[in-house]
Design an enzyme around this catalytic site. Structure first.
Site, PDB file in Angstrom:
ATOM      1  N   CYS A 159       0.836  -1.200   0.000  1.00 20.26           N
ATOM      2  CA  CYS A 159       0.000   0.000   0.000  1.00 20.26           C
ATOM      3  C   CYS A 159       0.872   1.252   0.000  1.00 20.26           C
ATOM      4  CB  CYS A 159      -0.959  -0.024   1.190  1.00 20.26           C
ATOM      5  SG  CYS A 159      -2.342   1.135   1.011  1.00 20.26           S
ATOM      6  N   HIS A 174      -3.689  -5.434   0.971  1.00 12.57           N
ATOM      7  CA  HIS A 174      -3.466  -5.762   2.374  1.00 12.57           C
ATOM      8  C   HIS A 174      -3.911  -7.210   2.624  1.00 12.57           C
ATOM      9  CE1 HIS A 174      -2.408  -1.777   3.783  1.00 12.57           C
ATOM     10  NE2 HIS A 174      -3.464  -1.265   3.168  1.00 12.57           N
TER      11      HIS A 174
END
Length: 510
Positions: free
Chosen positions: A342, A440
């Site tokens: 991310c 994630h």
């Protein structure tokens, strides 16, 4: 009629989340409809779930975990208000899973708190219409007298849910009886009457040594101690960075697996000032022979075998912090596997544009670390969704195949500037040793975890035994278990509560 139990604390990090998860799993195993709930949470560790209208939103990871413990589908009703700190006294406000804006504490309480309170009541009402039990979690201390008039997670929750209160204090740092007595004396009088008992957590040693203190406490307060939980971490994800070392200190996790350091690998993780979703690293830390070292940005990394850059709540400012500490130079000189997750993915790119939207600094473009030929442009829109994508194993994930499940929570869009491998169905970017992705929960996928660790062990020149896997370790634990089969952290939390808490006093006895 729905029964709500508020698990409140004398402070942060006293074990509230574990108690809530344990009670949720305990009731779920009895087929008693139960849901967790936390009216307002402050955490940068979040998961993507469904909103009441079926769209994607985000909640704190503890409530996601507790919903899984309750064996229900997590929705944003379990955590209707989420504050995600981003530095400089500001937090991103999330209501019913959607980002509202960035505010300082004063602005939030003056202009948005009433809206948050209404949202919290709406969510609790929806849960109460569906479940017989709601196990609510407080936030921090219930005795913050400067916040009692606007304490959504503790005071307001207890009042609008008509909850019983279980007060939790941990003994690890000492002073547990003083903390419990002080908290009881500082609580609003109407809440003090709701307290049905206290728990002491994180106890090590001879239980009988506590008996005189417990007797004196109960005599002084007329409140019973309903249990003493031993120090026994069931392995639930950490909610916030309190569990990480201070920024100037190093800490290593995953070292209690019986594997000698000579046969283990070390994965370095820079301790970003605004780190988020560091729970992405926990599946790696649970693998035998793997050490996760959280490093200050000034530390060297040449002795590490791989580097994982986690998420960040403020990519721009953390990029500037990395460069100020010369961590970017050390990373470019590192020759082992590197993964950016991310915000870490954004940091690995060549540049970040429209930076004034995301950061507090008035800059339109900054240089990234430059290990991936990608560029990130920030916009006001936030992207939140569960994902399930085919994987094309390449770079540090060579050998991975099948489908990868996870979730995305990010601002900004990242595009490739030149031809580059795209490992996740056209998403992400990879070179021979560097990979970046918005996914994630990446290492929760067995195929990804094994492929990455194979590349790390290979780079370290250490043979990774095919028999040394966490799955076999868990099976061995199950075979040696005599009282109950322990299948997950949720079950371990439930076993801890079942064995050490007076459930009848909580109204939860069978």
């Amino acid at each position: 009629m729905t029964h709500t139990l508020l698990v409140a604390g004398t402070a942060s990090h006293v074990g509230k989340s574990t108690v809530v998860a344990g009670l949720c799993r305990l009731l779920a195993t009895r087929d008693s409809p139960v849901a967790p709930y936390k009216a307002q949470n402050m955490s940068n560790n979040a998961r993507a779930v469904a909103t009441p209208d079926g769209e994607a939103g985000e909640v704190g990871i503890s409530q996601y975990t507790q919903a899984r413990a309750a064996r229900i589908r997590p929705t944003t009703d379990v955590n209707p208000v989420l504050l995600k700190p981003r530095g400089n006294g500001e937090s991103q406000l999330i209501i019913h899973g959607r980002a509202v804006g960035h505010y300082g504490a004063g602005e939030y309480y003056a202009e948005h708190w009433n809206r948050a309170r209404l949202a919290a009541r709406e969510s609790w009402k929806r849960l109460a219409d569906e479940y017989d039990h709601i196990i609510a979690e407080g936030a921090g201390s219930i005795a913050e007298i400067n916040l009692h008039h606007r304490d959504l997670a503790n005071v307001e929750t207890a009042r609008f849910t008509d909850a019983d209160i279980l007060l939790v204090g941990d003994i690890e740092r000492g002073g547990v009886f003083a903390s419990l007595v002080g908290t009881l004396s500082l609580m609003p009088s109407d809440l003090r009457k709701r307290v049905i008992g206290c728990l002491i957590t994180k106890f090590r040693g001879d239980r009988s040594l506590l008996t005189p203190g417990i007797e004196a406490f109960e005599e002084r307060t007329d409140v019973p101690i309903l249990g003493v939980l031993p120090y026994n971490d069931p392995g639930l994800p950490e909610e916030d960075s309190v569990s990480l070392p201070p920024r100037g200190e190093r800490a290593t996790f995953g070292a209690n697996d019986g594997v000698s350091d000579e046969r283990a690998v070390t994965i370095a993780v820079p301790r970003l000032p605004r780190i988020s979703n560091f729970t992405d690293l926990e599946p790696l830390a649970r693998e035998p022979g793997v050490r996760i070292a959280y490093l200050p940005l000034t530390n060297q990394i040449q002795n590490a075998d791989a580097v994982v850059i986690p998420g960040t709540k403020n990519t721009v400012d953390d990029c500037l912090a990395l460069c100020s500490a010369d961590f970017d130079d050390r990373l470019r000189a590192f020759d082992g596997p590197i993964v950016g997750l991310c915000g870490g993915y954004q940091l690995l790119g060549r540049r970040i544009t429209n930076a004034a939207v995301e950061g507090t600094r008035s800059v339109e473009e900054i240089e990234g670390i430059g290990l991936l030929p990608v560029e990130t442009r920030f916009t006001e829109e936030k992207h939140v969704e569960p994902v399930s994508r085919p994987i094309h194993g390449c770079g540090p994930l060579t050998g991975a195949s099948g489908v990868v499940d996870g979730y995305e929570i990010h601002m900004g869009e990242t595009v490739a500037l030149t031809a580059v491998d795209r490992p996740f169905d056209g998403m992400g970017a990879a070179t021979d040793r560097v990979l970046g992705t918005y996914v994630h929960g990446l290492f929760e996928n067995e195929t990804v975890r094994d492929a990455f660790l194979d590349s790390v062990f290979e780079h370290a020149g250490i043979e990774r035994s095919p028999t040394l896997t966490k799955r076999q370790t868990i099976e061995a634990e199950r075979e040696s278990e005599t009282e109950t089969e322990i299948e997950s952290p949720h079950d371990r939390a439930a076993a801890l509560v079942r064995k050490h808490v007076d459930l009848s006093a909580l109204g939860l006895a069978e």
